[in-house]
Each structure stands twice: as C-alpha cells, then as structure tokens.
Design a protein around this motif. Structure first.
Motif, PDB file in Angstrom:
ATOM      1  N   ASP A  21      86.468  54.854 -35.126  1.00 45.42           N
ATOM      2  CA  ASP A  21      86.333  54.681 -33.671  1.00 45.42           C
ATOM      3  C   ASP A  21      85.871  56.036 -33.122  1.00 45.42           C
ATOM      4  O   ASP A  21      85.227  56.809 -33.847  1.00 45.42           O
ATOM      5  N   VAL A  22      86.222  56.351 -31.893  1.00 43.99           N
ATOM      6  CA  VAL A  22      85.742  57.586 -31.267  1.00 43.99           C
ATOM      7  C   VAL A  22      86.139  58.799 -32.114  1.00 43.99           C
ATOM      8  O   VAL A  22      87.312  58.962 -32.484  1.00 43.99           O
ATOM      9  N   THR A  42      77.611  48.107 -34.239  1.00 44.80           N
ATOM     10  CA  THR A  42      78.142  47.919 -32.882  1.00 44.80           C
ATOM     11  C   THR A  42      77.005  47.996 -31.852  1.00 44.80           C
ATOM     12  O   THR A  42      76.886  47.129 -30.979  1.00 44.80           O
ATOM     13  N   GLY A  78      77.148  57.933 -23.013  1.00 44.24           N
ATOM     14  CA  GLY A  78      77.745  58.160 -24.337  1.00 44.24           C
ATOM     15  C   GLY A  78      76.680  57.965 -25.397  1.00 44.24           C
ATOM     16  O   GLY A  78      75.948  56.968 -25.369  1.00 44.24           O
ATOM     17  N   MET A  79      76.525  58.947 -26.301  1.00 47.09           N
ATOM     18  CA  MET A  79      75.490  58.797 -27.331  1.00 47.09           C
ATOM     19  C   MET A  79      76.047  59.121 -28.707  1.00 47.09           C
ATOM     20  O   MET A  79      75.469  59.847 -29.492  1.00 47.09           O
ATOM     21  N   SER A 113      79.571  63.867 -23.446  1.00 55.97           N
ATOM     22  CA  SER A 113      80.736  64.187 -22.607  1.00 55.97           C
ATOM     23  C   SER A 113      80.441  65.293 -21.596  1.00 55.97           C
ATOM     24  O   SER A 113      81.127  65.419 -20.595  1.00 55.97           O
ATOM     25  N   ALA A 123      79.126  53.431 -23.005  1.00 50.79           N
ATOM     26  CA  ALA A 123      79.391  53.461 -24.457  1.00 50.79           C
ATOM     27  C   ALA A 123      80.212  54.704 -24.792  1.00 50.79           C
ATOM     28  O   ALA A 123      79.986  55.344 -25.825  1.00 50.79           O
ATOM     29  N   LEU A 164      84.095  55.922 -23.021  1.00 48.62           N
ATOM     30  CA  LEU A 164      85.551  55.715 -23.018  1.00 48.62           C
ATOM     31  C   LEU A 164      85.968  54.676 -21.970  1.00 48.62           C
ATOM     32  O   LEU A 164      85.133  54.126 -21.254  1.00 48.62           O
ATOM     33  N   ASN A 175      85.084  50.288 -25.204  1.00 46.27           N
ATOM     34  CA  ASN A 175      86.232  49.418 -24.970  1.00 46.27           C
ATOM     35  C   ASN A 175      86.848  49.768 -23.620  1.00 46.27           C
ATOM     36  O   ASN A 175      87.094  50.941 -23.330  1.00 46.27           O
TER      37      ASN A 175
HETATM   38  P1  NAD Z   1      81.703  58.506 -30.890  1.00 46.28           P
HETATM   39  O1  NAD Z   1      82.780  59.477 -31.081  1.00 46.28           O
HETATM   40  O2  NAD Z   1      80.708  58.321 -31.990  1.00 46.28           O
HETATM   41  O3  NAD Z   1      80.881  58.852 -29.555  1.00 46.28           O
HETATM   42  C1  NAD Z   1      81.454  58.969 -28.285  1.00 46.28           C
HETATM   43  C2  NAD Z   1      80.382  59.427 -27.315  1.00 46.28           C
HETATM   44  O4  NAD Z   1      80.908  59.423 -25.993  1.00 46.28           O
HETATM   45  C3  NAD Z   1      79.899  60.853 -27.581  1.00 46.28           C
HETATM   46  O5  NAD Z   1      78.507  60.921 -27.320  1.00 46.28           O
HETATM   47  C4  NAD Z   1      80.679  61.674 -26.540  1.00 46.28           C
HETATM   48  O6  NAD Z   1      80.015  62.878 -26.208  1.00 46.28           O
HETATM   49  C5  NAD Z   1      80.680  60.701 -25.400  1.00 46.28           C
HETATM   50  N1  NAD Z   1      81.742  60.945 -24.423  1.00 46.28           N
HETATM   51  C6  NAD Z   1      83.029  61.269 -24.643  1.00 46.28           C
HETATM   52  N2  NAD Z   1      83.677  61.417 -23.472  1.00 46.28           N
HETATM   53  C7  NAD Z   1      82.778  61.141 -22.500  1.00 46.28           C
HETATM   54  C8  NAD Z   1      82.820  61.099 -21.091  1.00 46.28           C
HETATM   55  N3  NAD Z   1      83.944  61.386 -20.428  1.00 46.28           N
HETATM   56  N4  NAD Z   1      81.694  60.764 -20.426  1.00 46.28           N
HETATM   57  C9  NAD Z   1      80.557  60.484 -21.093  1.00 46.28           C
HETATM   58  N5  NAD Z   1      80.448  60.512 -22.410  1.00 46.28           N
HETATM   59  C10 NAD Z   1      81.537  60.828 -23.109  1.00 46.28           C
HETATM   60  O7  NAD Z   1      82.415  57.118 -30.530  1.00 46.28           O
HETATM   61  P2  NAD Z   1      81.845  55.648 -30.719  1.00 46.28           P
HETATM   62  O8  NAD Z   1      82.290  55.150 -32.029  1.00 46.28           O
HETATM   63  O9  NAD Z   1      80.407  55.629 -30.364  1.00 46.28           O
HETATM   64  O10 NAD Z   1      82.689  54.850 -29.628  1.00 46.28           O
HETATM   65  C11 NAD Z   1      82.295  54.777 -28.267  1.00 46.28           C
HETATM   66  C12 NAD Z   1      83.009  53.608 -27.612  1.00 46.28           C
HETATM   67  O11 NAD Z   1      82.690  52.405 -28.303  1.00 46.28           O
HETATM   68  C13 NAD Z   1      84.534  53.688 -27.598  1.00 46.28           C
HETATM   69  O12 NAD Z   1      85.028  53.065 -26.442  1.00 46.28           O
HETATM   70  C14 NAD Z   1      84.920  52.878 -28.826  1.00 46.28           C
HETATM   71  O13 NAD Z   1      86.245  52.385 -28.753  1.00 46.28           O
HETATM   72  C15 NAD Z   1      83.897  51.760 -28.718  1.00 46.28           C
HETATM   73  N6  NAD Z   1      83.653  51.031 -29.958  1.00 46.28           N
HETATM   74  C16 NAD Z   1      83.282  51.673 -31.095  1.00 46.28           C
HETATM   75  C17 NAD Z   1      83.025  50.930 -32.230  1.00 46.28           C
HETATM   76  C18 NAD Z   1      82.515  51.558 -33.494  1.00 46.28           C
HETATM   77  O14 NAD Z   1      82.126  50.827 -34.401  1.00 46.28           O
HETATM   78  N7  NAD Z   1      82.438  52.863 -33.620  1.00 46.28           N
HETATM   79  C19 NAD Z   1      83.171  49.540 -32.217  1.00 46.28           C
HETATM   80  C20 NAD Z   1      83.548  48.912 -31.031  1.00 46.28           C
HETATM   81  C21 NAD Z   1      83.780  49.669 -29.912  1.00 46.28           C
END
Ligand code: NAD
Length: 415
Positions: free
Chosen positions: A142-143, A186, A213-214, A238, A288, A290, A312
C-alpha cells in the motif's frame, strides 16, 4: 470524524437505501481481530528504536483476510480499521474469494535507510507471522510499501514458518513469485472502470484529467490515461504539483522527478498546490494519494465532471452529498481501485497452483471482471436511484450476506 467513523457512516447510508440483515450489519461494526505490535529496530548507528505496527483482520466471511500494509507517520489503528473495512467491501464488489484486512507501521520511511527499512519490514513479519498465511491472511503493498519490501516479508515468513508455497504476501517482485500485471493493476484497473462507465458518465472519448498523487497508483493511472489519448492537465506528489493546459507526458514527469526529487521547475508548466489541483476544471479528477482530500470545505469548489477515486477514502460523506447535489459523479474507491486486490488474488492463486500466467491473461481477466462489476454497480445505482458508492456497498453487502447465511456466524481463522 476519523476514517473508521467515516467508513461506518458509509455503511449506514447504504443500508438506508436497501435493507440488509441485521446480523451482518452488527458483524461489520467492528473487526474480527485487531493486533498492535511493538517492533524493535536496530538503527544503522547501533541504537534501538521502537515502532508501532498493526494488522486488522476485518472480515473472513468470504475468504482469507486480504489487504495492504501502509508505512506512514499518520498511520494509526483507526486508519487501518477503516482500510480493513473498505477491503472487505472491495473484495465483495470484485466478487473474489477474499475477506478484508489491512496493516501498517507508524513510520516516516523517508527517515530510514534501505537496510533499516528491510529490518523493519522483517520485524513486522516476526511480530505477526502466527496470524498470517495463505489460508488465513494475505497482505500486499500500500502507501510507501513496494514489491521489494513484499519480497523481504515473504522471505522472512518462509524462513520462520518453512511454508514454501510463497502465497502469503502478494505484490512481490516478478522474479520472487509476483504476478505479471500486479504493479500496474490498480491504476490500469481504474482506467478499465472509467472505460466501462464512460458512455454512461457522458464523458468524451478524449477527456481532460487531473491526478493527485503519483506513486504506484497515480503514476500508472496518469500513464495509462495519457497512452489512451486523454490529456493529463496536472500531476502532484506530497510536496505539490504541476499544471499544463496543453497536457503532460507522465513518463517525462516521472523521469524529471526521479532526477530532481521534486516536480518544481518542470519546463513549460505552472506550479499548483494539491488543494488547487483538486479544484481544476476538468472531465476527470483522480485523487490517488490519501484519505479525506475532498471534504465539505472544498466540495463546492470541485469543478470536475467525474471523480474517479483511486485512493482509499478520499471523499468524506458530507462531500459526497454536496457533489451528488451538484451533479458531480463519484466512482467509488471500492470499485475504482479494486484492480490491485484482484491481481493480488490472481498472484495468490498462481503461487498456490505453482503457475505463472501471461500478462495478457492476467489483464484480460481483470478487464472482464471490472467491466462486469462496473455495469452491475451502474445498473444498481439506477434501480435504487442512488449514488454509485451506495450501490457498490449494497452489492458487496448482498454478497457478504450470502456468505454469512452459508456459514451461519462469524468464522474466525484457526490461528
Ligand atoms: P505510493 O506510496 O506509491 O504513492 C503515494 C503518492 O501520494 C506519492 O506520490 C506521494 O508523494 C503522494 N502523496 C502523499 N501524501 C500526499 C498529499 N498529502 N497530497 C498529495 N499527494 C500526496 O502509494 P500508492 O500505492 O500509490 O497508494 C495511493 C493510494 O491508493 C492510497 O490511498 C492507497 O491506499 C490506494 N490504493 C493502493 C493500491 C495499491 O495497489 N498500491 C491499491 C488500492 C488502493
């Protein structure tokens, strides 16, 4: 409201549009099990630091607990409980043989070295391995957790338990038993859902898109939308984002960020804050990152036609109502980002069967599943005259109810 209260409120709102058995609703009010552990970490300088780790096993009604592990300084038990509840709903929506769970560690991973992160990840497994396993609980990334970390965790689990099936962690690197397609699942799944609903949502063939979010999810989504001819107006991390009316090439943006560790100064773009990115006029807004990004404070300012929730819990229930009144359609997280858990489940199946499916096979199955469930949820929302989130909840709850009727009561894993 904390994220768990939000999640419970969503449940109440769904059962107000369609009655669900009281026993199921009562069971979903709390997780079957929540575990908090202390993880001692030997730092590179020889000192010991303690970290809090969690695993919430929300529901095993439909199968083993399934859900990612998050590393974040704000992660706490309420966030993990909310995420575990949403996983339960998501696996119901996707109709896969999985329950719901989630895990995490309260930590800012940017403050740790790679070696420290490896020891911390292995420490999480040492604290929790007795309640994990292919038939019990199958975590994923996850994150801030990556395939490499899943590889460390899988290795630690195997060393402790001698279980050689390699099916306890998913999202592993390809050469360590991972599935083709998992890393893009995803973001790409979000695109499949968008495509399945595009005509119903009255969106153009070439849409303008803003992505907050990237990381794994936002980065892949931006790339896939761009590859299919859509215009990516803005991307962010972020620390903030960049905007270009002409559109961004996500691969070039990623490469720039890798080199400069920031998006600042990307040629030909304007800087944009995460708050302003959400308020851009566009066809599709993709949160994408938080939870709690679209709230009653900014919902009136959202100018997107559709919000495709790849994070999520990015939208609060109050914001849901404001957006609904204003005609902004929200494609809910439990459908839009379910591609990850679906391919994780394919990985688990491949590991157990000692198979390796081609990328074409994996993504073909994923697309078919998401097209089917997107249509089911759309039809249900029309029938119930409600939003897509309530419709998705209703569908998941009905499937959980079937499992409950078959099993008779809460089923806890043996461990
Ligand atoms: P990740 O750690 O790969 O990336 C998170 C991204 O969000 C990063 O680019 C970070 O810089 C950015 N970010 C963090 N805080 C931020 C803020 N306050 N404002 C803007 N950007 C911000 O995480 P991920 O796996 O891409 O997950 C992102 C979201 O997708 C989460 O909500 C996670 O629960 C959800 N999700 C992930 C998966 C998965 O397979 N990885 C599956 C379903 C849902």
């Amino acid at each position: 409201m904390n994220p768990f209260e939000q999640a419970q409120e969503q449940l109440q709102r769904a059962i107000a549009v369609q009655k669900i058995s009281e026993q199921l609703v009562a069971q979903l009010a709390a997780p079957e099990r929540e575990v908090k552990i202390s993880i001692p970490l030997m730092m590179d300088n020889g000192t010991i630091k303690m970290f809090e780790g969690y695993r919430v096993q929300y529901s095993s009604l439909r199968g083993p607990y399934k859900g990612g592990i998050r590393y974040h300084p704000d992660t706490d038990i309420n966030e993990v409980k909310a995420l575990g509840f949403w996983m339960t709903m998501k696996c119901g929506v996707a109709n896969i043989p999985m329950g719901g769970g989630k895990g995490g560690i309260t930590v800012d991973p940017r403050t740790l070295s790679k070696k420290e992160l490896e020891r911390l990840s292995r420490g999480w497994v040492r604290g929790l391995y007795p309640i994990l396993g292919p038939e019990h609980d199958v975590p994923a990334p996850d994150v801030n957790t990556t395939p490499e970390m899943m590889g460390w965790m899988a290795d630690e689990y195997q060393k402790i338990t001698d279980d050689k099936r390699n099916a306890t962690f998913t999202g592993k690197p390809l050469d360590k038993g991972g599935s083709e397609g998992r890393s893009v699942a995803t973001g790409l799944g979000g695109f499949y859902v968008f495509e399945a609903l595009r005509t119903a949502l009255k969106l153009p063939k070439s849409a303008s898109v803003a992505v907050q979010g990237m990381g794994n999810v936002g980065g892949n989504a931006a790339r896939v939308f761009h590859e299919h001819g859509h215009t990516i107006l803005a991307m962010s991390d972020s620390k903030g984002g960049i905007y270009s009316k002409k559109g961004l090439d996500p691969e070039t943006v990623e490469a720039y960020k890798k080199e400069n560790r920031s998006l600042k100064g990307f040629p030909g773009t304007e800087e944009i804050s995460n708050e302003k990115l959400l308020e851009l006029s566009c066809d599709v807004l993709i949160p994408a990152a938080l939870e709690n990004q679209i709230t009653k404070k900014n919902a009136k300012k959202i100018r997107a036609r559709v919000v495709l929730e790849l994070a999520n819990g990015p939208t609060t229930t109050e914001a849901d109502d404001i957006l609904f009144e204003r005609g902004v359609l929200v494609v809910p997280d439990i459908l839009a980002n379910s591609g990850g858990v679906v391919v994780s489940t394919y990985e688990w199946e491949q590991n157990l069967e000692k198979e390796h499916w081609s990328e074409k096979e994996v993504l073909g199955k994923l697309q078919k599943l998401l097209e089917r469930e997107s249509k089911n949820i759309w039809d249900r929302s029309q029938k119930l005259k409600t939003d897509l989130r309530r419709a998705a909840f209703v569908l998941a709850l009905e499937r959980l109810d079937v499992a409950l009727t078959e099993k008779g009561s809460v089923t806890r894993t043996k461990k």
